[in-house]
Design an enzyme around this catalytic site. Structure first.
Site, PDB file in Angstrom:
ATOM      1  N   THR A 283      55.394  78.603  77.569  1.00 25.50           N
ATOM      2  CA  THR A 283      55.339  79.962  78.077  1.00 25.50           C
ATOM      3  C   THR A 283      55.685  80.898  76.923  1.00 25.50           C
ATOM      4  OG1 THR A 283      56.147  81.426  79.841  1.00 25.50           O
ATOM      5  CG2 THR A 283      57.743  79.888  78.920  1.00 25.50           C
ATOM      6  N   ASN A 284      56.015  82.145  77.200  1.00 24.40           N
ATOM      7  CA  ASN A 284      56.426  83.066  76.131  1.00 24.40           C
ATOM      8  C   ASN A 284      57.458  84.041  76.687  1.00 24.40           C
ATOM      9  OD1 ASN A 284      55.036  85.590  77.114  1.00 24.40           O
ATOM     10  ND2 ASN A 284      53.270  84.237  76.938  1.00 24.40           N
ATOM     11  N   HIS A 285      57.923  84.937  75.827  1.00 20.41           N
ATOM     12  CA  HIS A 285      59.065  85.782  76.185  1.00 20.41           C
ATOM     13  C   HIS A 285      58.691  87.099  76.843  1.00 20.41           C
ATOM     14  CE1 HIS A 285      62.362  83.421  74.893  1.00 20.41           C
ATOM     15  NE2 HIS A 285      61.961  83.323  73.644  1.00 20.41           N
TER      16      HIS A 285
ATOM     17  N   ALA B 253      51.055  88.758  79.269  1.00 20.41           N
ATOM     18  CA  ALA B 253      50.961  88.005  78.017  1.00 20.41           C
ATOM     19  C   ALA B 253      50.499  86.594  78.376  1.00 20.41           C
ATOM     20  CB  ALA B 253      52.309  87.982  77.313  1.00 20.41           C
TER      21      ALA B 253
END
Ligand code: C5P
Length: 223
Positions: A29-31, A96
């Protein structure tokens, strides 16, 4: 009496990261915090729109009056958006989305096999949700106004212009300055067919309201 800028309009917003599973427990995943997208959903609702917010895994409260659909993966997000876009007048892609996902999602937790060799994970490309919707019939006929975001660390104007063309969308919004992930403040650059326009730096909600006002001005008159 001044009607609200988006009264009678349906707005679809994506927000947050996606989570791409490799097994039932793990994934990438991402932030992305989802804050900008949630602020935009709230601002669109305040402007009188009927708002659907398709959210990846985030820990944010649903803005009042907004219909929220929680998803995990890019493919789930695309499916929710394709359904929502059939009625929407505006699509705003702030999520995102993970560019890649593990090619295989194991049904059970992947175990160490004792060989000392970590498992090889192959990635495949995810669908581009924004580009897919922008190529759809409703967007091409002008019924669905598509807005994209770009987070670039350099050459923002050139990259934003190029991305607007690549995605085939009328309006691309660039995040100016350091990556805005998780912060409450932001600074935005609007790129459309006429050129660029910067919105002054400020809290994401203030910017979201300005962006919504800018989008409302660009919509063709309601049928
Ligand atoms: O190509 P890039 O990821 O930089 O494009 C960013 C824009 O495209 C954002 O609006 C983002 O929400 C959208 N996007 C998408 N699906 C993807 C990748 C990006 O909708 N798979």
């Amino acid at each position: 009496f001044q009607p609200k800028a988006l009264a009678g309009r349906r707005v679809l917003v994506t927000a947050g990261p996606t989570f791409e599973a490799m097994d039932p427990i793990r994934g990438i995943t991402n932030h992305s915090s989802g804050k900008m997208g949630f602020a935009i959903a709230r601002a669109a609702r305040e402007a009188g729109a009927q708002v659907t917010l398709v959210a990846g895994p985030v820990s944010l409260p649903t803005p009042r009056g907004v219909t929220r659909l929680d998803v995990q993966s890019a493919r789930q997000m695309l499916q929710a958006c394709e359904a929502g876009a059939r009625q929407a007048d505006v699509f705003i892609a702030t999520a995102a989305v993970a560019d890649w996902r593990p090619e295989v999602q194991a049904d059970h937790k992947i175990k160490k096999d004792g060989s000392g060799q970590p498992p090889a994970v192959r990635f495949v490309e995810n669908p581009d949700i924004l580009a897919t919707l922008a190529q759809g019939e409703r967007a091409r006929s002008g019924a669905l106004y598509c807005v994209g975001f770009a987070a670039e660390s350099e050459n923002l104007v050139a990259h934003a212009r190029a991305k607007r063309g690549r995605k085939g969308i009328p309006l691309l919004v660039g995040n100016i300055g350091p990556l805005a992930f998780g912060r409450d403040d932001n600074e935005l650059l609007l790129v459309d067919e006429h050129g660029e326009q910067a919105l002054p730096p400020g809290p994401k909600l203030v910017l979201a309201r300005q962006l919504i006002a800018q989008i409302a001005r660009r919509l063709r008159p309601a049928a």
